[in-house]
Design a protein around this motif. Structure first.
Motif, mmCIF file in Angstrom:
data_model
loop_
_atom_site.group_PDB
_atom_site.id
_atom_site.type_symbol
_atom_site.label_atom_id
_atom_site.label_comp_id
_atom_site.label_asym_id
_atom_site.label_seq_id
_atom_site.Cartn_x
_atom_site.Cartn_y
_atom_site.Cartn_z
ATOM 1 N N MET A 34 0.456 10.250 4.531
ATOM 2 C CA MET A 34 0.582 9.483 3.288
ATOM 3 C C MET A 34 1.888 9.747 2.557
ATOM 4 O O MET A 34 2.289 8.955 1.694
ATOM 5 C CB MET A 34 -0.604 9.788 2.371
ATOM 6 N N MET A 35 2.545 10.848 2.860
ATOM 7 C CA MET A 35 3.845 11.102 2.253
ATOM 8 C C MET A 35 4.861 10.039 2.654
ATOM 9 O O MET A 35 5.850 9.817 1.954
ATOM 10 C CB MET A 35 4.346 12.493 2.656
ATOM 11 N N TYR A 36 4.628 9.367 3.791
ATOM 12 C CA TYR A 36 5.607 8.428 4.329
ATOM 13 C C TYR A 36 5.051 7.028 4.567
ATOM 14 O O TYR A 36 5.831 6.075 4.625
ATOM 15 C CB TYR A 36 6.182 8.997 5.628
ATOM 16 N N VAL A 37 3.745 6.891 4.707
ATOM 17 C CA VAL A 37 3.124 5.581 4.885
ATOM 18 C C VAL A 37 1.937 5.497 3.942
ATOM 19 O O VAL A 37 0.986 6.270 4.072
ATOM 20 C CB VAL A 37 2.644 5.359 6.339
ATOM 21 N N GLY A 38 1.999 4.566 3.005
ATOM 22 C CA GLY A 38 0.924 4.437 2.034
ATOM 23 C C GLY A 38 -0.077 3.361 2.408
ATOM 24 O O GLY A 38 0.081 2.660 3.419
ATOM 25 N N TYR A 39 -1.102 3.245 1.593
ATOM 26 C CA TYR A 39 -2.080 2.185 1.771
ATOM 27 C C TYR A 39 -1.392 0.848 1.519
ATOM 28 O O TYR A 39 -0.558 0.741 0.617
ATOM 29 C CB TYR A 39 -3.230 2.390 0.787
ATOM 30 N N PRO A 40 -1.702 -0.178 2.309
ATOM 31 C CA PRO A 40 -0.999 -1.457 2.145
ATOM 32 C C PRO A 40 -1.059 -1.985 0.712
ATOM 33 O O PRO A 40 -2.109 -1.902 0.057
ATOM 34 C CB PRO A 40 -1.741 -2.385 3.107
ATOM 35 N N LYS A 41 0.052 -2.487 0.252
ATOM 36 C CA LYS A 41 0.122 -3.126 -1.072
ATOM 37 C C LYS A 41 1.273 -4.121 -1.055
ATOM 38 O O LYS A 41 2.187 -4.023 -0.214
ATOM 39 C CB LYS A 41 0.318 -2.100 -2.188
ATOM 40 N N ASN A 191 -2.419 3.944 8.841
ATOM 41 C CA ASN A 191 -3.429 4.137 7.800
ATOM 42 C C ASN A 191 -4.736 4.708 8.337
ATOM 43 O O ASN A 191 -5.469 5.357 7.606
ATOM 44 C CB ASN A 191 -3.680 2.820 7.063
ATOM 45 N N TYR A 192 -5.018 4.465 9.604
ATOM 46 C CA TYR A 192 -6.251 5.033 10.163
ATOM 47 C C TYR A 192 -6.201 6.551 10.233
ATOM 48 O O TYR A 192 -7.246 7.208 10.297
ATOM 49 C CB TYR A 192 -6.533 4.443 11.545
ATOM 50 N N VAL A 193 -4.999 7.132 10.234
ATOM 51 C CA VAL A 193 -4.878 8.588 10.150
ATOM 52 C C VAL A 193 -4.191 8.987 8.844
ATOM 53 O O VAL A 193 -3.724 10.119 8.704
ATOM 54 C CB VAL A 193 -4.095 9.155 11.360
ATOM 55 N N GLY A 194 -4.118 8.034 7.914
ATOM 56 C CA GLY A 194 -3.494 8.285 6.621
ATOM 57 C C GLY A 194 -4.446 7.994 5.484
ATOM 58 O O GLY A 194 -5.521 8.596 5.373
ATOM 59 N N ALA A 195 -4.054 7.042 4.621
ATOM 60 C CA ALA A 195 -4.807 6.798 3.387
ATOM 61 C C ALA A 195 -6.250 6.384 3.641
ATOM 62 O O ALA A 195 -7.156 6.779 2.907
ATOM 63 C CB ALA A 195 -4.091 5.730 2.557
ATOM 64 N N TRP A 196 -6.475 5.559 4.688
ATOM 65 C CA TRP A 196 -7.829 5.047 4.925
ATOM 66 C C TRP A 196 -8.813 6.185 5.159
ATOM 67 O O TRP A 196 -9.922 6.182 4.630
ATOM 68 C CB TRP A 196 -7.803 4.100 6.129
ATOM 69 N N LEU A 388 8.758 14.099 -17.330
ATOM 70 C CA LEU A 388 7.531 14.515 -16.644
ATOM 71 C C LEU A 388 6.390 13.522 -16.793
ATOM 72 O O LEU A 388 5.423 13.570 -16.028
ATOM 73 C CB LEU A 388 7.093 15.889 -17.161
ATOM 74 N N HIS A 389 6.475 12.620 -17.769
ATOM 75 C CA HIS A 389 5.387 11.678 -18.009
ATOM 76 C C HIS A 389 5.762 10.227 -17.737
ATOM 77 O O HIS A 389 4.887 9.375 -17.674
ATOM 78 C CB HIS A 389 4.878 11.821 -19.450
ATOM 79 N N TYR A 390 7.032 9.948 -17.582
ATOM 80 C CA TYR A 390 7.475 8.594 -17.270
ATOM 81 C C TYR A 390 8.524 8.716 -16.172
ATOM 82 O O TYR A 390 9.643 9.186 -16.398
ATOM 83 C CB TYR A 390 8.062 7.902 -18.503
ATOM 84 N N TYR A 391 8.139 8.320 -14.962
ATOM 85 C CA TYR A 391 9.026 8.495 -13.817
ATOM 86 C C TYR A 391 8.607 7.515 -12.732
ATOM 87 O O TYR A 391 7.506 6.957 -12.748
ATOM 88 C CB TYR A 391 8.960 9.931 -13.284
ATOM 89 N N ALA A 392 9.485 7.292 -11.776
ATOM 90 C CA ALA A 392 9.228 6.350 -10.686
ATOM 91 C C ALA A 392 8.886 7.120 -9.420
ATOM 92 O O ALA A 392 9.410 8.209 -9.178
ATOM 93 C CB ALA A 392 10.446 5.474 -10.449
ATOM 94 N N ARG A 393 8.001 6.557 -8.604
ATOM 95 C CA ARG A 393 7.692 7.088 -7.278
ATOM 96 C C ARG A 393 8.013 6.036 -6.238
ATOM 97 O O ARG A 393 8.115 4.848 -6.545
ATOM 98 C CB ARG A 393 6.213 7.474 -7.172
ATOM 99 N N ASP A 394 8.151 6.454 -4.994
ATOM 100 C CA ASP A 394 8.417 5.509 -3.912
ATOM 101 C C ASP A 394 7.328 4.444 -3.872
ATOM 102 O O ASP A 394 6.155 4.722 -4.169
ATOM 103 C CB ASP A 394 8.474 6.241 -2.575
ATOM 104 N N ALA A 395 7.709 3.240 -3.466
ATOM 105 C CA ALA A 395 6.793 2.099 -3.530
ATOM 106 C C ALA A 395 5.513 2.318 -2.728
ATOM 107 O O ALA A 395 4.446 1.837 -3.101
ATOM 108 C CB ALA A 395 7.500 0.837 -3.042
ATOM 109 N N HIS A 396 5.605 3.061 -1.601
ATOM 110 C CA HIS A 396 4.431 3.204 -0.744
ATOM 111 C C HIS A 396 3.412 4.207 -1.284
ATOM 112 O O HIS A 396 2.283 4.259 -0.819
ATOM 113 C CB HIS A 396 4.860 3.629 0.669
ATOM 114 N N THR A 397 3.800 5.023 -2.261
ATOM 115 C CA THR A 397 2.906 6.056 -2.752
ATOM 116 C C THR A 397 1.835 5.461 -3.660
ATOM 117 O O THR A 397 1.959 4.335 -4.155
ATOM 118 C CB THR A 397 3.675 7.138 -3.519
ATOM 119 N N MET A 398 0.792 6.252 -3.900
ATOM 120 C CA MET A 398 -0.329 5.783 -4.708
ATOM 121 C C MET A 398 0.120 5.356 -6.101
ATOM 122 O O MET A 398 -0.366 4.372 -6.655
ATOM 123 C CB MET A 398 -1.377 6.891 -4.798
ATOM 124 N N MET A 399 1.043 6.099 -6.694
ATOM 125 C CA MET A 399 1.493 5.828 -8.056
ATOM 126 C C MET A 399 2.766 4.994 -8.090
ATOM 127 O O MET A 399 3.305 4.734 -9.159
ATOM 128 C CB MET A 399 1.741 7.153 -8.804
#
Length: 498
Positions: A34-41, A191-196, A388-399
Motif C-alpha cells: 500500500m505504500m506504493y499501490v493504493g486502492y483504486p480511485k 490490490n489483492y495483496v494490498g489494500a483489499w 502537521l495538520h494540513y499537508y498533501a499525500r501522494d494520490a494513491h494513498t488513503m489520505m
C-alpha cells in the motif's frame, strides 16, 4: 506474578497468537504494498485530465435557461457543466432539497434519466480517447474495487473494460453516466495483496458486510491483547543478567522459537503501535465524534446557490477564461454567484457569473467565515507551507488525491470543540474542518499508522526505508509465529488422532 495468571498469560499468547500472527503477517506485507499501490480511485486531477474540453463555439444554453427547461426552479446545492456524461456537455445540478443529481443536456435542456449501454460506452470513449477498443461488462452493485461509500450515490455501477496498454477497467455512474473510478489491471492485481486484503475487504459486499466494522475492530483488539501478552512473556523469558546453559539470553534452542523471541522483543512496540493505530482508523464506537454542530456554510456564503437570468451563457464564460476549460462550477461566495473555470491541471480561474474575471474580496471573506459557527473567531492564520495538520499525500494513498492548495487560511474558533476550518482565500471554498477529537485521531491514526510526519515525508526515501525495514521486522515476527503455531497445531491434532 501469580502462577495461575502466568499460565493464562502463556496460554493466551500461545493459542490466540496462532490466529493473530496470521493476520499480522498479512497486514505487514500488504502495508508495504500500500505504500506504493493504493486502492483504486479517480482523483479530481485525473477526472479533469480525462474530460473533453468544453467547446466555446458550441450552442450551449445559459444555466438558467437549462434549469427552467428541466423544471428546476428552486435553489441548488451545486451546479457544474462538463462533457462528463455520454461525451456530451451536460449540466449536473443538485437541488437544495434533494441529494440526487439531475443531468441536463446543455444543448436541448432535456433531462437525461436513463443510463443505457450506449451512453455508458460514450462516456468511456470520451474518457479513454480515440482509437481505444472497449467492452461493456454490464452492471454491478459492488465488487472488490468499488467498496467505497463515496460511490453509493452512483450505484448500480456500469463496468467497461478498455483494451488499452494498462487494461483499465472503468466504473460509470448508474445515475449520472459519469466515469467515477478507474482501475488499471496492475492496480487491481496488486490490490489483492494490498489494500483489499489489508482492510479485510473480503468481508465487504457479501453476507458479512453489516459486520465488517465489528470484525476489523475485534480482530484489532485481539491483536493488541496477543501483542501485549507476548511482550510480557518475551521480557519474562529473556535473561537481561546472565545467560542460559546454552550461552544465550533466550531459553529457546529451536531456530523458529529463538527468532520469534528475539524479533518479538525488537518489533513488539511497532507491532502494537500499528495494530492500535489501525483500530483508531476505524473510529471504533465513534470515539472521535465530538458532537460539534455542523458548519453553517450557507450562512457564510450568503444563502444557497441561485442561478439568475443575468448569469452568462457558457460561451461568454469560456471566452473570458481565455484558456482550455474542462469544467465550469457555479458557487455562492459571500452573497455573490461565482464560477470556477477548471482546466486539466492547475488552480481554477475565478469568473463572475456575468462573465468577467474577478477575485475574492479578502476583507469581506474574513467577515463571512465568522458566520460558519455561532462562536467567535479567535484568529485567522495564513498557511503558506504545509504543517502537521494540513499537508498533501501522494494520490494513491488513503489520505491522498484531494486538492491541498497553498496559501490557505486556518480559521480558529473560540468554541468548546476548539474548531479549525481551512478556507481557500482564492476561491472562498471550505477545504476541511478539524476539532480537538479529529486532531487526536490525526495523531493516533495518521501519525502512528502511516508516519505522516513532515520531517520524514519530506525526506524520501528515508520514510520508505524506515517503514519497509520495520515492516520486514514485523513480518519476521509474525511469520515465525505462524510456523510455530502450525507445528504446534499439527502435533496436537496428531496426538488427538492417535
Amino acid at each position: 506474578m501469580l502462577p495461575h495468571a502466568k499460565r493464562w498469560l502463556f496460554l493466551v499468547h500461545r493459542w490466540l497468537g496462532i490466529v493473530a500472527c496470521a493476520f499480522f503477517a498479512m497486514w505487514f506485507v500488504s502495508g508495504v504494498v500500500m505504500m506504493y499501490v493504493g486502492y483504486p480511485k479517480l482523483t479530481a486531477e485525473e477526472r479533469l485530465q480525462h474530460l473533453p474540453p468544453l467547446d466555446v463555439s458550441a450552442p450551449l444554453m445559459a444555466p438558467r435557461q437549462a434549469l427552467d427547461a428541466a423544471g428546476l426552479q428552486g435553489p441548488l446545492q451545486s451546479l457544474r457543466l462538463a462533457a462528463a456524461s455520454g461525451g456530451r456537455a451536460v449540466y449536473l445540478a443538485v437541488p437544495a432539497q434533494k441529494r440526487a443529481t439531475v443531468v441536463i443536456d446543455a444543448q436541448t435542456g432535456a433531462v437525461l434519466r436513463e443510463v443505457d449501454e450506449a451512453r455508458v460506452l460514450a462516456s468511456a470513449r470520451a474518457f479513454a480517447g480515440p482509437g481505444v477498443a472497449m467492452q461493456a461488462e454490464g452492471t454491478i452493485d459492488e465488487d472488490a474495487f468499488s467498496h467505497s461509500r463515496g460511490l453509493d450515490a452512483h450505484r448500480p455501477l456500469h463496468r467497461v473494460q478498455l483494451d488499452d496498454p494498462a487494461a483499465t477497467r472503468l466504473y460509470i455512474s448508474g445515475t449520472t453516466g459519469e466515469v467515477v473510478r478507474d482501475a488499471p489491471r496492475a492496480e487491481r492485481l496488486w490490490n489483492y495483496v494490498g489494500a483489499w486484503i489489508h482492510w479485510l475487504y473480503p468481508f465487504r459486499g457479501n453476507v458479512f458486510d453489516p459486520y465488517w466494522a465489528d470484525i476489523v475492530n475485534w480482530l484489532s483488539i485481539l491483536g493488541i491483547v496477543v501483542t501485549v501478552a507476548g511482550t510480557v512473556v518475551g521480557i519474562m523469558r529473556w535473561r537481561f543478567a546472565g545467560r542460559y546453559k546454552s550461552g544465550s539470553r533466550s531459553p529457546y534452542r529451536g531456530f523458529m522459537m529463538r527468532w520469534h523471541h528475539i524479533t518479538g522483543l525488537l518489533f513488539a512496540l511497532v507491532t502494537l503501535t500499528w495494530i492500535f493505530s489501525g483500530l483508531m482508523s476505524m473510529n471504533p464506537w465513534r470515539i472521535f465524534d465530538s458532537g460539534a454542530p455542523a458548519l453553517r456554510v450557507a450562512a457564510m456564503n450568503g444563502g444557497p446557490l441561485v442561478v439568475g437570468e443575468r448569469d452568462a451563457a457558457p460561451a461568454m464564460l469560456l471566452a473570458s477564461a481565455g484558456r482550455e476549460v474542462r469544467e465550469l462550477q457555479w458557487e455562492k461566495v459571500d452573497g455573490r454567484t461565482l464560477v470556477l473555470a477548471r482546466g486539466a491541471a492547475g488552480r481554477p480561474l475565478l469568473l463572475a457569473s456575468e462573465g468577467e474575471r474577478t477575485a475574492i474580496d479578502e476583507a469581506a471573506l474574513k467577515v463571512a467565515v465568522a458566520r460558519l459557527l455561532p462562536d467567535a473567531v479567535a484568529r485567522i492564520e495564513v498557511l503558506r507551507a504545509y504543517d502537521l495538520h494540513y499537508y498533501a499525500r501522494d494520490a494513491h494513498t488513503m489520505m491522498g488525491g484531494t486538492e491541498k492548495p497553498l496559501p490557505i487560511w486556518r480559521v480558529v474558533f473560540d468554541d468548546a470543540q476548539q474548531t479549525w476550518v481551512h478556507v481557500d482565500p482564492s476561491t472562498g471554498a471550505v477545504l476541511g474542518r478539524s476539532d480537538r477529537t479529529r486532531r487526536a485521531s490525526r495523531w493516533l491514526f495518521a501519525m502512528l499508522h502511516s508516519w505522516d510526519w513532515l520531517p520524514l515525508l519530506e525526506r524520501r526515501p528515508l520514510w520508505d526505508i524506515v517503514l519497509v525495514l520495520l515492516s520486514l521486522g514485523g513480518a519476521a515476527l509474525s511469520l515465525t509465529g505462524v510456523v510455530i503455531g502450525w507445528r504446534r497445531l499439527g502435533k496436537k491434532l496428531g496426538a488427538a488422532r492417535a
